[in-house]
Design a protein around this motif. Structure first.
Motif, PDB file in Angstrom:
ATOM      1  N   ARG A   2       0.868  -1.176   0.000  1.00 54.68           N
ATOM      2  CA  ARG A   2       0.000   0.000   0.000  1.00 54.68           C
ATOM      3  C   ARG A   2       0.907   1.230   0.000  1.00 54.68           C
ATOM      4  N   LEU A   3       0.700   2.113  -0.961  1.00 54.60           N
ATOM      5  CA  LEU A   3       1.561   3.277  -1.148  1.00 54.60           C
ATOM      6  C   LEU A   3       0.748   4.552  -0.963  1.00 54.60           C
ATOM      7  N   LEU A   4       1.186   5.399  -0.031  1.00 55.21           N
ATOM      8  CA  LEU A   4       0.521   6.671   0.228  1.00 55.21           C
ATOM      9  C   LEU A   4       1.402   7.790  -0.313  1.00 55.21           C
ATOM     10  N   LEU A   5       0.937   8.463  -1.335  1.00 59.70           N
ATOM     11  CA  LEU A   5       1.663   9.604  -1.895  1.00 59.70           C
ATOM     12  C   LEU A   5       1.051  10.876  -1.320  1.00 59.70           C
ATOM     13  N   VAL A   6       1.822  11.574  -0.503  1.00 59.76           N
ATOM     14  CA  VAL A   6       1.319  12.720   0.248  1.00 59.76           C
ATOM     15  C   VAL A   6       1.982  14.001  -0.266  1.00 59.76           C
ATOM     16  N   ARG A   7       1.183  14.970  -0.674  1.00 58.95           N
ATOM     17  CA  ARG A   7       1.760  16.252  -1.037  1.00 58.95           C
ATOM     18  C   ARG A   7       2.140  17.019   0.238  1.00 58.95           C
ATOM     19  N   HIS A   8       3.215  17.779   0.167  1.00 58.24           N
ATOM     20  CA  HIS A   8       3.681  18.569   1.299  1.00 58.24           C
ATOM     21  C   HIS A   8       2.683  19.648   1.715  1.00 58.24           C
ATOM     22  N   GLY A   9       2.904  20.238   2.889  1.00 57.36           N
ATOM     23  CA  GLY A   9       2.081  21.344   3.364  1.00 57.36           C
ATOM     24  C   GLY A   9       2.353  22.632   2.605  1.00 57.36           C
ATOM     25  N   GLN A  10       1.519  23.604   2.845  1.00 61.13           N
ATOM     26  CA  GLN A  10       1.595  24.876   2.111  1.00 61.13           C
ATOM     27  C   GLN A  10       2.915  25.602   2.359  1.00 61.13           C
ATOM     28  N   THR A  11       3.448  26.221   1.304  1.00 63.36           N
ATOM     29  CA  THR A  11       4.671  27.028   1.376  1.00 63.36           C
ATOM     30  C   THR A  11       4.355  28.465   0.948  1.00 63.36           C
ATOM     31  N   PRO A  12       5.252  29.410   1.245  1.00 63.95           N
ATOM     32  CA  PRO A  12       5.035  30.794   0.795  1.00 63.95           C
ATOM     33  C   PRO A  12       4.906  30.908  -0.724  1.00 63.95           C
ATOM     34  N   THR A  13       5.657  30.090  -1.462  1.00 64.57           N
ATOM     35  CA  THR A  13       5.573  30.184  -2.919  1.00 64.57           C
ATOM     36  C   THR A  13       4.340  29.486  -3.474  1.00 64.57           C
ATOM     37  N   ASN A  14       3.735  28.580  -2.691  1.00 63.31           N
ATOM     38  CA  ASN A  14       2.408  28.081  -3.071  1.00 63.31           C
ATOM     39  C   ASN A  14       1.406  29.221  -3.032  1.00 63.31           C
ATOM     40  N   VAL A  15       1.495  30.029  -1.974  1.00 57.98           N
ATOM     41  CA  VAL A  15       0.579  31.163  -1.827  1.00 57.98           C
ATOM     42  C   VAL A  15       0.730  32.132  -2.992  1.00 57.98           C
ATOM     43  N   ASP A  16       1.971  32.351  -3.419  1.00 56.57           N
ATOM     44  CA  ASP A  16       2.246  33.272  -4.528  1.00 56.57           C
ATOM     45  C   ASP A  16       2.118  32.601  -5.891  1.00 56.57           C
ATOM     46  N   TYR A  17       1.853  31.298  -5.900  1.00 57.75           N
ATOM     47  CA  TYR A  17       1.642  30.511  -7.115  1.00 57.75           C
ATOM     48  C   TYR A  17       2.837  30.594  -8.062  1.00 57.75           C
ATOM     49  N   LEU A  18       4.019  30.278  -7.521  1.00 57.08           N
ATOM     50  CA  LEU A  18       5.254  30.307  -8.295  1.00 57.08           C
ATOM     51  C   LEU A  18       5.753  28.891  -8.559  1.00 57.08           C
ATOM     52  N   LEU A  19       6.448  28.714  -9.674  1.00 58.18           N
ATOM     53  CA  LEU A  19       7.059  27.429 -10.007  1.00 58.18           C
ATOM     54  C   LEU A  19       8.375  27.308  -9.239  1.00 58.18           C
ATOM     55  N   ASP A  20       8.280  26.867  -8.012  1.00 58.48           N
ATOM     56  CA  ASP A  20       9.412  26.805  -7.093  1.00 58.48           C
ATOM     57  C   ASP A  20       9.790  25.341  -6.894  1.00 58.48           C
ATOM     58  N   THR A  21      10.825  24.875  -7.614  1.00 56.09           N
ATOM     59  CA  THR A  21      11.160  23.448  -7.591  1.00 56.09           C
ATOM     60  C   THR A  21      12.590  23.163  -7.163  1.00 56.09           C
ATOM     61  N   ALA A  22      13.411  24.176  -6.953  1.00 52.91           N
ATOM     62  CA  ALA A  22      14.831  23.977  -6.669  1.00 52.91           C
ATOM     63  C   ALA A  22      15.052  23.506  -5.232  1.00 52.91           C
ATOM     64  N   VAL A  23      16.102  22.735  -5.043  1.00 50.54           N
ATOM     65  CA  VAL A  23      16.512  22.267  -3.716  1.00 50.54           C
ATOM     66  C   VAL A  23      17.364  23.343  -3.045  1.00 50.54           C
ATOM     67  N   PRO A  24      17.191  23.662  -1.753  1.00 50.88           N
ATOM     68  CA  PRO A  24      16.314  22.978  -0.798  1.00 50.88           C
ATOM     69  C   PRO A  24      14.898  23.546  -0.731  1.00 50.88           C
ATOM     70  N   GLY A  25      14.659  24.715  -1.322  1.00 48.67           N
ATOM     71  CA  GLY A  25      13.327  25.299  -1.341  1.00 48.67           C
ATOM     72  C   GLY A  25      12.927  25.892  -0.001  1.00 48.67           C
ATOM     73  N   PRO A  26      11.735  26.506   0.051  1.00 50.91           N
ATOM     74  CA  PRO A  26      11.265  27.172   1.262  1.00 50.91           C
ATOM     75  C   PRO A  26      10.709  26.190   2.290  1.00 50.91           C
TER      76      PRO A  26
END
Length: 219
Positions: A2-26
């Motif tokens: 059984r595999l649970l794929l969980v999206r992370h919690g909200q980030t500041p760049t989620n709020v601003d709707y930005l394509l923020d994918t770089a490591v380590p991120g906010p």
């Protein structure tokens, strides 16, 4: 398994709707921290034996309360990080850049894995790294494993690998912060989505077309 794929919690760049994918991120917003704190209760019925997170800080912060509650260590793997935006990094997601990003992600899920994100990775690379972590998790002996990952990556991998969810469904159903996709199966045998953000998904060929939600509200 059984595999649970969980999206992370909200980030500041989620709020601003930005394509923020770089490591380590906010890190997480206050709401994102609350969402992470609520995960143990939300998943209380799951017999989770291992927890993975990506190399982005937001997934590790999201996984931490669940790991603490269960007495587990968080296993960090780069393979389940977000799809790299490449040249589109930090551009608004609700513009042409965002549309190009998601169009590429879903083209990979549909089989055009040789396509490359502008300035970024190809579908072969993105799916390959995600597959490797799923295979590691499957070989670890736990019956249920939680992978705390990212929205586009989860939707891409699920649409590409699950027998009963297609690209049209994944494209039409964004995954909210700390939303969970539950699958069962195994590498080499195939995967079936059991639920998407709490809504039961019909098996292909049994109760309707691939990816049809049959119980609960569509996310």
């Amino acid at each position: 398994m059984r595999l649970l794929l969980v999206r992370h919690g909200q980030t500041p760049t989620n709020v601003d709707y930005l394509l923020d994918t770089a490591v380590p991120g906010p890190g997480l917003t206050e709401l994102g921290s609350q969402q992470a704190a609520a995960l143990p209760a939300a998943l209380v019925g799951e017999d989770i034996g291992a927890i993975y997170a990506s190399t982005l800080i937001r997934t590790q912060l999201t996984a931490a309360p669940l790991a603490a509650t269960l007495g587990l260590d968080v296993i960090v793997r780069d393979g389940i990080r977000e799809v790299s935006a490449g040249d589109l990094e930090m551009l608004p997601g609700d513009t042409e850049a965002g549309h190009a990003y998601m169009k590429t992600v879903f083209a990979w899920a549909a089989g055009d894995t040789g396509l490359r994100m502008p300035g970024g990775e190809s579908g072969v690379e993105a799916l390959g790294r995600y597959d490797a972590v799923v295979a590691e998790a499957a070989g670890g002996g736990a019956g249920t494993v939680a992978l705390v990952s990212h929205g586009a990556a989860i939707r891409m991998w699920t649409a590409a690998r699950a027998d009963n969810v297609d690209v049209a469904f994944a494209a039409a159903h964004p995954l909210a912060n700390t939303g969970v996709v539950v699958l069962e199966g195994a590498p080499g045998e195939g995967w079936k989505v059991l639920s998407w953000a709490g809504a039961v998904v019909a098996p292909a060929g049994e109760s309707g077309p691939a990816g049809q939600v049959v119980d609960g509200d569509a996310p």
